[in-house]
Design a protein around this motif. Sequence first.
Motif, PDB file in Angstrom:
ATOM      1  N   ASP A  95       0.839  -1.193   0.000  1.00  0.00           N
ATOM      2  CA  ASP A  95       0.000   0.000   0.000  1.00  0.00           C
ATOM      3  C   ASP A  95       0.881   1.252   0.000  1.00  0.00           C
ATOM      4  OD1 ASP A  95      -2.152   1.575   0.026  1.00  0.00           O
ATOM      5  OD2 ASP A  95      -2.768   1.157   2.082  1.00  0.00           O
ATOM      6  N   GLY A  96       1.155   1.790  -1.179  1.00  0.00           N
ATOM      7  CA  GLY A  96       1.985   2.988  -1.306  1.00  0.00           C
ATOM      8  C   GLY A  96       1.170   4.260  -1.303  1.00  0.00           C
ATOM      9  N   ASP A  97      -0.170   4.171  -1.199  1.00  0.00           N
ATOM     10  CA  ASP A  97      -1.007   5.368  -1.218  1.00  0.00           C
ATOM     11  C   ASP A  97      -1.035   6.072   0.128  1.00  0.00           C
ATOM     12  OD1 ASP A  97      -1.585   4.878  -3.824  1.00  0.00           O
ATOM     13  OD2 ASP A  97      -3.461   3.824  -3.408  1.00  0.00           O
ATOM     14  N   LEU A  98      -0.703   5.382   1.200  1.00  0.00           N
ATOM     15  CA  LEU A  98      -0.749   6.007   2.511  1.00  0.00           C
ATOM     16  C   LEU A  98       0.497   6.851   2.740  1.00  0.00           C
ATOM     17  CD1 LEU A  98      -2.041   3.036   4.664  1.00  0.00           C
ATOM     18  CD2 LEU A  98      -3.330   5.012   3.881  1.00  0.00           C
ATOM     19  N   PRO A  99       0.368   7.998   3.415  1.00  0.00           N
ATOM     20  CA  PRO A  99       1.544   8.815   3.721  1.00  0.00           C
ATOM     21  C   PRO A  99       2.394   8.127   4.774  1.00  0.00           C
ATOM     22  CG  PRO A  99      -0.409   9.752   4.732  1.00  0.00           C
ATOM     23  CD  PRO A  99      -0.865   8.617   3.879  1.00  0.00           C
ATOM     24  N   PRO A 100       3.671   8.422   4.803  1.00  0.00           N
ATOM     25  CA  PRO A 100       4.534   7.792   5.808  1.00  0.00           C
ATOM     26  C   PRO A 100       4.182   8.304   7.201  1.00  0.00           C
ATOM     27  CG  PRO A 100       5.748   9.442   4.579  1.00  0.00           C
ATOM     28  CD  PRO A 100       4.423   9.314   3.930  1.00  0.00           C
ATOM     29  N   ASP A 101       4.543   7.521   8.178  1.00  0.00           N
ATOM     30  CA  ASP A 101       4.319   7.906   9.567  1.00  0.00           C
ATOM     31  C   ASP A 101       5.152   9.147   9.870  1.00  0.00           C
ATOM     32  OD1 ASP A 101       3.519   7.844  12.192  1.00  0.00           O
ATOM     33  OD2 ASP A 101       4.979   6.311  12.782  1.00  0.00           O
ATOM     34  N   ALA A 102       4.581  10.114  10.598  1.00  0.00           N
ATOM     35  CA  ALA A 102       5.264  11.390  10.862  1.00  0.00           C
ATOM     36  C   ALA A 102       6.547  11.189  11.653  1.00  0.00           C
ATOM     37  CB  ALA A 102       4.328  12.342  11.597  1.00  0.00           C
ATOM     38  N   ALA A 104       8.529   8.571  11.526  1.00  0.00           N
ATOM     39  CA  ALA A 104       9.536   7.876  10.745  1.00  0.00           C
ATOM     40  C   ALA A 104       9.912   8.632   9.473  1.00  0.00           C
ATOM     41  CB  ALA A 104       9.016   6.489  10.365  1.00  0.00           C
ATOM     42  N   ALA A 105       9.163   9.674   9.113  1.00  0.00           N
ATOM     43  CA  ALA A 105       9.407  10.391   7.859  1.00  0.00           C
ATOM     44  C   ALA A 105      10.456  11.491   8.036  1.00  0.00           C
ATOM     45  CB  ALA A 105       8.105  11.006   7.371  1.00  0.00           C
ATOM     46  N   ASP A 106      10.949  11.942   6.923  1.00  0.00           N
ATOM     47  CA  ASP A 106      11.914  13.037   6.905  1.00  0.00           C
ATOM     48  C   ASP A 106      11.198  14.339   7.284  1.00  0.00           C
ATOM     49  OD1 ASP A 106      14.159  14.544   6.463  1.00  0.00           O
ATOM     50  OD2 ASP A 106      13.941  14.552   4.269  1.00  0.00           O
TER      51      ASP A 106
END
Length: 129
Positions: A95-102, A104-106
């Motif tokens: 599932d690449g449509d979900l945004p990354p976790d805040a 863990a994201a840059d």
Amino acid sequence: MNAPDNHLERRARELYREAARHLDPATVDRLRAARRKAIEGADRSSLSHRLLQLLLPAGAFAAVAFAALMLSSPVQGPSGASPASSLSISTAEVDGDLPPDAAAADPTLYQNMDFYGWLARNGDSQANR
């Protein structure tokens, strides 16, 4: 009422016996062979019917036992992880449509949130030109 039925039955037997005495030997042989064949076919079909009656419940029991075994045993992944953790890993990869976790994201991705909002609103209309 029994008397006419009894008379009719007796007369039919007499006619049958008289006709049987006048049959030629070739016809008698063919009739006997057909009778033997019919009796053998009935024996074979009754054997297959009994075999089917035995195998059908046994097959149904085996299918139920197999289903119960499959439902009661846990599914192990290749690394030995539990089914829930392997499911969440495979879902996150697919599932690449979900945004990354805040967490863990840059953090630089969240600096220009207004731009991302504008892009979401106008991106499709700009691409159609």
